[in-house]
Design a protein around this motif. Structure first.
Motif: not given
Length: 91
Positions: A2-5, A9-14, A68-69
């Motif tokens: 996961y990546l924190h944006l 908010y986090i999203v799965n990298t895939r 994203s900031p």
């Protein structure tokens, strides 16, 4: 992985289609048109009251644009590190 944006908010990298620098990419007319269309469709999520530095396009559960900031370089480096950790079996 996961990546924190930004913010909560986090999203799965895939699910990430691309990470883009907003200042450099918004010069192109097609990019501005794409972002305007996404805004009109309600597919843009602003993650901060600060001026956004990057935008991330994801495709889950539908195409969404996150403003994203956090700089695109930082997000790209974090995503790369997450992929490397995943390949090494750390996660």
């Amino acid at each position: 992985m996961y990546l924190h944006l930004g913010q909560d908010y986090i999203v799965n990298t895939r699910d990430i289609i691309g990470i883009f620098d907003l200042e450099n990419c918004s010069v192109d007319k097609r990019t501005r048109e794409y972002l305007a269309h996404a805004e009109k469709e309600g597919a843009v999520v602003t993650l901060s009251d600060e001026i956004p530095k990057s935008f991330v396009i994801t495709d889950f559960p539908w195409e969404t644009v996150f403003l994203s900031p956090i700089s695109a370089k930082t997000l790209q480096r974090r995503a790369r590190q997450a992929r490397m950790l995943n390949k090494k079996g750390k996660f």
